[in-house]
Design an enzyme around this catalytic site. Structure first.
Site, mmCIF file in Angstrom:
data_model
loop_
_atom_site.group_PDB
_atom_site.id
_atom_site.type_symbol
_atom_site.label_atom_id
_atom_site.label_comp_id
_atom_site.label_asym_id
_atom_site.label_seq_id
_atom_site.Cartn_x
_atom_site.Cartn_y
_atom_site.Cartn_z
ATOM 1 N NE ARG A 68 -1.136 2.435 2.916
ATOM 2 C CZ ARG A 68 -0.517 3.507 3.390
ATOM 3 N NH1 ARG A 68 -0.352 4.591 2.655
ATOM 4 N NH2 ARG A 68 0.001 3.504 4.619
ATOM 5 C CG ASP A 69 3.310 4.390 2.893
ATOM 6 O OD1 ASP A 69 3.753 5.099 1.984
ATOM 7 O OD2 ASP A 69 3.209 4.795 4.070
ATOM 8 C CB CYS B 90 2.071 10.425 1.391
ATOM 9 S SG CYS B 90 0.398 11.062 1.230
ATOM 10 C CG ASN C 9 6.674 3.388 4.525
ATOM 11 O OD1 ASN C 9 6.022 3.800 5.464
ATOM 12 N ND2 ASN C 9 6.224 3.393 3.278
ATOM 13 C CG HIS D 82 3.610 4.878 9.145
ATOM 14 N ND1 HIS D 82 2.947 3.873 8.470
ATOM 15 C CD2 HIS D 82 3.979 5.753 8.180
ATOM 16 C CE1 HIS D 82 2.907 4.140 7.189
ATOM 17 N NE2 HIS D 82 3.531 5.278 6.965
HETATM 18 P P1 HMG Z 1 -13.453 14.047 -2.266
HETATM 19 O O1 HMG Z 1 -13.214 14.505 -3.667
HETATM 20 O O2 HMG Z 1 -13.605 15.075 -1.207
HETATM 21 O O3 HMG Z 1 -14.675 13.026 -2.168
HETATM 22 O O4 HMG Z 1 -12.254 13.060 -1.889
HETATM 23 P P2 HMG Z 1 -16.193 13.161 -2.511
HETATM 24 O O5 HMG Z 1 -16.910 12.393 -1.450
HETATM 25 O O6 HMG Z 1 -16.547 14.609 -2.755
HETATM 26 O O7 HMG Z 1 -16.321 12.359 -3.897
HETATM 27 C C1 HMG Z 1 -15.708 12.814 -5.095
HETATM 28 C C2 HMG Z 1 -15.663 11.634 -6.073
HETATM 29 O O8 HMG Z 1 -14.811 10.616 -5.550
HETATM 30 C C3 HMG Z 1 -17.022 10.973 -6.293
HETATM 31 O O9 HMG Z 1 -17.024 10.444 -7.613
HETATM 32 C C4 HMG Z 1 -17.009 9.823 -5.327
HETATM 33 O O10 HMG Z 1 -17.845 8.760 -5.698
HETATM 34 C C5 HMG Z 1 -15.547 9.389 -5.408
HETATM 35 P P3 HMG Z 1 -17.790 11.201 -8.835
HETATM 36 O O11 HMG Z 1 -19.191 11.330 -8.350
HETATM 37 O O12 HMG Z 1 -17.088 12.525 -8.944
HETATM 38 O O13 HMG Z 1 -17.575 10.257 -9.960
HETATM 39 N N1 HMG Z 1 -15.116 8.723 -4.171
HETATM 40 C C6 HMG Z 1 -14.616 7.484 -4.128
HETATM 41 N N2 HMG Z 1 -14.337 6.576 -5.089
HETATM 42 C C7 HMG Z 1 -13.839 5.396 -4.688
HETATM 43 N N3 HMG Z 1 -13.573 5.079 -3.396
HETATM 44 C C8 HMG Z 1 -13.818 5.964 -2.414
HETATM 45 C C9 HMG Z 1 -14.369 7.216 -2.766
HETATM 46 N N4 HMG Z 1 -14.748 8.293 -2.048
HETATM 47 C C10 HMG Z 1 -15.214 9.203 -2.910
HETATM 48 N N5 HMG Z 1 -13.559 5.634 -1.148
HETATM 49 C C11 HMG Z 1 -11.290 11.274 -0.642
HETATM 50 C C12 HMG Z 1 -12.129 12.533 -0.590
HETATM 51 C C13 HMG Z 1 -10.941 10.950 0.794
HETATM 52 C C14 HMG Z 1 -12.118 10.165 -1.251
HETATM 53 C C15 HMG Z 1 -10.028 11.516 -1.517
HETATM 54 O O14 HMG Z 1 -9.405 12.701 -1.114
HETATM 55 C C16 HMG Z 1 -9.064 10.373 -1.420
HETATM 56 O O15 HMG Z 1 -9.322 9.278 -1.865
HETATM 57 N N6 HMG Z 1 -7.889 10.604 -0.814
HETATM 58 C C17 HMG Z 1 -6.944 9.531 -0.601
HETATM 59 C C18 HMG Z 1 -5.606 10.075 -0.403
HETATM 60 C C19 HMG Z 1 -4.628 8.942 -0.167
HETATM 61 O O16 HMG Z 1 -4.905 7.777 -0.421
HETATM 62 N N7 HMG Z 1 -3.421 9.303 0.316
HETATM 63 C C20 HMG Z 1 -2.392 8.359 0.568
HETATM 64 C C21 HMG Z 1 -2.664 7.483 1.733
HETATM 65 S S1 HMG Z 1 -2.410 8.270 3.305
HETATM 66 C C22 HMG Z 1 -0.708 8.068 3.615
HETATM 67 O O17 HMG Z 1 0.025 7.648 2.755
HETATM 68 C C23 HMG Z 1 -0.184 8.351 4.991
HETATM 69 C C24 HMG Z 1 0.089 7.088 5.790
HETATM 70 O O18 HMG Z 1 1.006 6.235 5.122
HETATM 71 C C25 HMG Z 1 0.664 7.428 7.164
HETATM 72 C C26 HMG Z 1 1.860 8.405 7.109
HETATM 73 O O19 HMG Z 1 2.823 8.126 6.399
HETATM 74 O O20 HMG Z 1 1.762 9.403 7.797
HETATM 75 C C27 HMG Z 1 -1.196 6.279 6.029
HETATM 76 MG MG MG Z 2 3.157 6.469 5.139
#
Ligand code: HMG
Ligand code: MG
Length: 305
Positions: free
Chosen positions: A15-16, A241, A250, A207
């Site tokens: 994933r990450d 990210c 990581n 993490h």
């Molecule tokens: P948004 O644009 O605010 O969402 O995104 P929305 O609810 O307004 O929906 C917009 C569109 O997205 C819609 O589609 C929804 O259906 C679709 P449309 O009607 O325009 O066709 N949608 C989805 N589709 C599939 N699966 C879903 C989903 N939700 C909405 N779950 C949202 C908000 C949170 C969805 C978006 O910003 C997002 O997906 N962000 C993910 C970011 C991400 O994955 N970042 C990396 C992971 S975090 C990380 O790496 C840190 C970590 O490792 C720890 C660390 O290192 O600190 C964990």
């Molecule tokens: Mg991370």
């Protein structure tokens, strides 16, 4: 002397590790990666993310991955879930554990999941409740717990507050993240001293990203001085990210586990298998694997080094 408990690793490479890769990785290679990691002795593999495919295209095939995965008994296959839509997708393909994710700094959280911290916690309330009702454990990530790429240093109290809010929502464990790999042991000490006043140590995973080469020092500090036993790591040191500019990979699973073993810790991991899993993916990445153990005396086993 503080008891230094047996270590618990969560392998976040699929994933990450892969979410930030520039080249599209074929599903077959992802499946082989997850399956190879499941044979390393690790208890949990974070295998995908049910996030918006427009936000993170590399995770768009998570459903297919979970459907086709051969699941090894004793290994938990988990995934990130940002909202109820993500939970629906995860439940449909029988994910065994989910992770919600927010942050200790507002700007990062807005860029990452398009919500304030408070909004994200409200969003997670029904997600956590439904996941629990379905019998799934829930992890809560707190990103930018030490530094934010946009807002700068983060006060321990801010990170601790979000940890407590997540626990109040019913998450079973926390993963406290140094998202941009900027923390040093003194900051780890400052945060843990505050956090562990109210949060049981066995609920805490750390993490660490390794941008500045501090991940091993940070993890050893947390383990030997505070008794933290839970750590996230990524085979080969892949990761980053898309919403944290400049973040390195990581902590590499094999490097971190090697360091713990050298200090008398028990990880239960087979480091040669971790290295082999990462190196098998290397031809698909378009860049070399950067971990120490993958580069030092290639071809030798860890024991022969
Ligand atoms: P948004 O644009 O605010 O969402 O995104 P929305 O609810 O307004 O929906 C917009 C569109 O997205 C819609 O589609 C929804 O259906 C679709 P449309 O009607 O325009 O066709 N949608 C989805 N589709 C599939 N699966 C879903 C989903 N939700 C909405 N779950 C949202 C908000 C949170 C969805 C978006 O910003 C997002 O997906 N962000 C993910 C970011 C991400 O994955 N970042 C990396 C992971 S975090 C990380 O790496 C840190 C970590 O490792 C720890 C660390 O290192 O600190 C964990
Ligand atoms: Mg991370």
């Amino acid at each position: 002397m503080l008891k230094r408990p047996r270590l618990r690793f969560v392998e976040v490479g699929p994933r990450d590790g892969l979410q930030n890769e520039a080249l599209a990785i074929p599903l077959e290679d992802k499946l082989a990666f997850v399956q190879a990691l499941a044979e390393t002795g690790v208890g949990e593999v974070e295998a995908g993310a049910f996030v918006s495919p427009a936000a993170v295209p590399q995770m768009a095939d998570s459903e297919m991955l979970f459907r086709r995965l051969w699941r090894k008994t004793g290994v938990v296959y988990s995934a990130l879930v940002p909202n109820e839509k993500g939970l629906d997708r995860a439940l449909e393909c029988k994910v065994q554990k989910i992770a919600v994710f927010t942050a200790a700094s507002e700007t990062f959280n807005r860029r990452n999941i398009n919500a304030s911290i408070a909004e994200s916690l409200e969003r997670f309330r029904p997600v956590a409740a439904r996941a629990k009702a379905a019998g799934l454990p829930v992890r809560g990530y707190v990103s930018t717990a030490f530094h934010c790429p946009y807002d700068g240093p983060v006060a321990p109290a801010a990170a601790v507050g979000v940890c407590r809010d997540l626990l109040a929502l019913g998450v079973d464990e926390l993963s406290v993240g140094d998202t941009i790999g900027r923390a040093a042991p003194r900051e780890v000490r400052a945060l843990l001293a505050e956090l562990l006043k109210t949060v049981p140590v066995d609920k805490v995973f750390l993490h660490f990203h390794d941008t500045y080469g501090m991940a091993v020092a940070n993890a050893l500090t947390a383990w030997s001085e505070f008794g933290v036993s839970g750590f996230d790591a990524s085979a080969g040191g892949l990761g980053g990210c898309p919403y944290a500019p400049g973040a390195g990979g990581n902590a590499a699973t094999e490097d971190l586990a090697f360091a713990f073993a050298a200090e008398g810790g028990e990880t239960g991991l087979d480091l040669d298998k971790v290295r082999a899993a990462a190196l098998a993916l290397e031809p698909r990445l378009g860049h070399p694997i950067g971990s120490k153990l993958c580069r030092v005396r290639p071809g030798r086993t860890v024991a022969e080094r």
